[in-house]
Design a protein around this motif. Structure first.
Motif, PDB file in Angstrom:
ATOM      1  N   LEU A  26      42.677  33.342  35.302  1.00  0.00           N
ATOM      2  CA  LEU A  26      42.430  32.763  33.988  1.00  0.00           C
ATOM      3  C   LEU A  26      42.628  31.253  34.026  1.00  0.00           C
ATOM      4  CD1 LEU A  26      41.880  32.810  30.951  1.00  0.00           C
ATOM      5  CD2 LEU A  26      44.267  33.483  30.619  1.00  0.00           C
ATOM      6  N   GLN A  27      43.693  30.794  34.649  1.00  0.00           N
ATOM      7  CA  GLN A  27      43.916  29.344  34.724  1.00  0.00           C
ATOM      8  C   GLN A  27      42.813  28.665  35.519  1.00  0.00           C
ATOM      9  OE1 GLN A  27      46.170  27.519  32.893  1.00  0.00           O
ATOM     10  NE2 GLN A  27      44.759  25.944  33.594  1.00  0.00           N
ATOM     11  N   ASP A  28      42.382  29.289  36.612  1.00  0.00           N
ATOM     12  CA  ASP A  28      41.258  28.742  37.381  1.00  0.00           C
ATOM     13  C   ASP A  28      40.005  28.678  36.515  1.00  0.00           C
ATOM     14  OD1 ASP A  28      42.875  28.525  39.609  1.00  0.00           O
ATOM     15  OD2 ASP A  28      42.100  30.344  40.571  1.00  0.00           O
ATOM     16  N   ALA A  29      39.760  29.729  35.723  1.00  0.00           N
ATOM     17  CA  ALA A  29      38.596  29.753  34.831  1.00  0.00           C
ATOM     18  C   ALA A  29      38.702  28.647  33.783  1.00  0.00           C
ATOM     19  CB  ALA A  29      38.483  31.119  34.157  1.00  0.00           C
ATOM     20  N   ARG A  30      39.871  28.485  33.198  1.00  0.00           N
ATOM     21  CA  ARG A  30      40.072  27.412  32.213  1.00  0.00           C
ATOM     22  C   ARG A  30      39.797  26.038  32.837  1.00  0.00           C
ATOM     23  NH1 ARG A  30      42.825  28.519  27.418  1.00  0.00           N
ATOM     24  NH2 ARG A  30      43.966  30.467  27.328  1.00  0.00           N
ATOM     25  N   ASP A  31      40.262  25.857  34.066  1.00  0.00           N
ATOM     26  CA  ASP A  31      40.037  24.579  34.753  1.00  0.00           C
ATOM     27  C   ASP A  31      38.550  24.338  34.994  1.00  0.00           C
ATOM     28  OD1 ASP A  31      42.794  24.220  34.773  1.00  0.00           O
ATOM     29  OD2 ASP A  31      43.018  24.792  36.895  1.00  0.00           O
ATOM     30  N   ARG A  32      37.823  25.389  35.412  1.00  0.00           N
ATOM     31  CA  ARG A  32      36.376  25.241  35.635  1.00  0.00           C
ATOM     32  C   ARG A  32      35.659  24.924  34.328  1.00  0.00           C
ATOM     33  NH1 ARG A  32      37.337  29.808  38.800  1.00  0.00           N
ATOM     34  NH2 ARG A  32      36.137  31.172  37.427  1.00  0.00           N
ATOM     35  N   TRP A  33      36.072  25.607  33.235  1.00  0.00           N
ATOM     36  CA  TRP A  33      35.438  25.342  31.943  1.00  0.00           C
ATOM     37  C   TRP A  33      35.711  23.906  31.500  1.00  0.00           C
ATOM     38  CZ3 TRP A  33      31.548  26.657  29.247  1.00  0.00           C
ATOM     39  CH2 TRP A  33      31.434  26.236  27.921  1.00  0.00           C
ATOM     40  N   SER A 111      36.604  39.135  34.158  1.00  0.00           N
ATOM     41  CA  SER A 111      35.852  38.399  35.176  1.00  0.00           C
ATOM     42  C   SER A 111      35.268  37.152  34.530  1.00  0.00           C
ATOM     43  CB  SER A 111      34.765  39.272  35.810  1.00  0.00           C
ATOM     44  OG  SER A 111      33.850  39.726  34.839  1.00  0.00           O
ATOM     45  N   TYR A 112      35.072  36.148  35.366  1.00  0.00           N
ATOM     46  CA  TYR A 112      34.675  34.824  34.883  1.00  0.00           C
ATOM     47  C   TYR A 112      33.489  34.304  35.673  1.00  0.00           C
ATOM     48  CZ  TYR A 112      39.445  35.308  33.214  1.00  0.00           C
ATOM     49  OH  TYR A 112      40.579  35.791  32.625  1.00  0.00           O
ATOM     50  N   HIS A 113      32.692  33.471  35.025  1.00  0.00           N
ATOM     51  CA  HIS A 113      31.548  32.856  35.694  1.00  0.00           C
ATOM     52  C   HIS A 113      32.044  31.994  36.849  1.00  0.00           C
ATOM     53  CE1 HIS A 113      28.109  30.144  36.240  1.00  0.00           C
ATOM     54  NE2 HIS A 113      27.409  31.205  35.862  1.00  0.00           N
ATOM     55  N   GLU A 114      31.399  32.131  37.986  1.00  0.00           N
ATOM     56  CA  GLU A 114      31.870  31.491  39.208  1.00  0.00           C
ATOM     57  C   GLU A 114      31.973  29.968  39.112  1.00  0.00           C
ATOM     58  OE1 GLU A 114      30.055  31.081  43.598  1.00  0.00           O
ATOM     59  OE2 GLU A 114      30.274  33.131  42.869  1.00  0.00           O
ATOM     60  N   SER A 115      30.996  29.321  38.485  1.00  0.00           N
ATOM     61  CA  SER A 115      31.045  27.856  38.450  1.00  0.00           C
ATOM     62  C   SER A 115      31.509  27.290  37.104  1.00  0.00           C
ATOM     63  CB  SER A 115      29.688  27.254  38.829  1.00  0.00           C
ATOM     64  OG  SER A 115      28.687  27.705  37.943  1.00  0.00           O
TER      65      SER A 115
END
Length: 160
Positions: A26-33, A111-115
């Motif tokens: 989730l934190q990785d996803a937040r960072d990508r967003w 699950s989160y979008h890769e980029s």
């Protein structure tokens, strides 16, 4: 000496990702967003549950400057009533739901979008042994809003 060896093994294993928690993705996803820097975009969205309202409808949601400004059904391209727009999520809203699921849900599959990092699937069972509390969110086809996108993107049908 033995204590120093044990500490070294723990640090080595931590570096391998064996001690990561459920919120790490989730934190990785937040960072990508956050890195994407999108405040105006559109995306396809479905909330599947026994919860009424706009649930179980495939929608296209338009977000402008961080706020839902338009939405319509994908099957028959019918606009969503203006008074219901505040009930629809933005990507930050979906990330907050994911955060709550990590902290509170009995079971979850996220699950989160890769980029871009937006949640693509959130399958959440909030309460163990409760009936009909499960909800599944699907988001896809997120695109930055641009004047050309309205006519050239096959992922986005024209608004009604």
């Amino acid at each position: 000496m033995k204590r120093a060896s044990s500490l070294g093994v723990v640090l080595l294993l931590a570096g391998c990702g064996l001690f990561t928690g459920p919120g790490d993705d989730l934190q990785d996803a937040r960072d990508r967003w956050a890195s994407a820097g999108l405040a105006s975009y559109y995306f396809q969205y479905t909330q599947s549950c026994f919860c009424g309202g706009l649930a179980n409808q495939n929608l296209m949601i338009q977000v402008t400057a961080g706020h839902v400004t338009d939405a319509w059904t994908l099957e028959d391209v019918v606009p969503v009533a203006r008074e219901l727009l505040p009930t629809l999520p933005t990507v930050p809203d979906l990330l907050e739901i994911a955060d709550r699921a990590v902290r509170e849900a009995y079971r979850r599959r996220l699950s989160y979008h890769e980029s871009l990092g937006y949640p693509t699937t959130m399958d959440i069972d909030w309460i163990k042994n409760a009936v009909d509390d499960e909800v599944v969110y699907h988001s896809s086809c997120l695109r930055q809003t641009s004047p050309e996108a309205a006519t050239s993107d096959p992922c986005r049908p024209p608004p009604p």
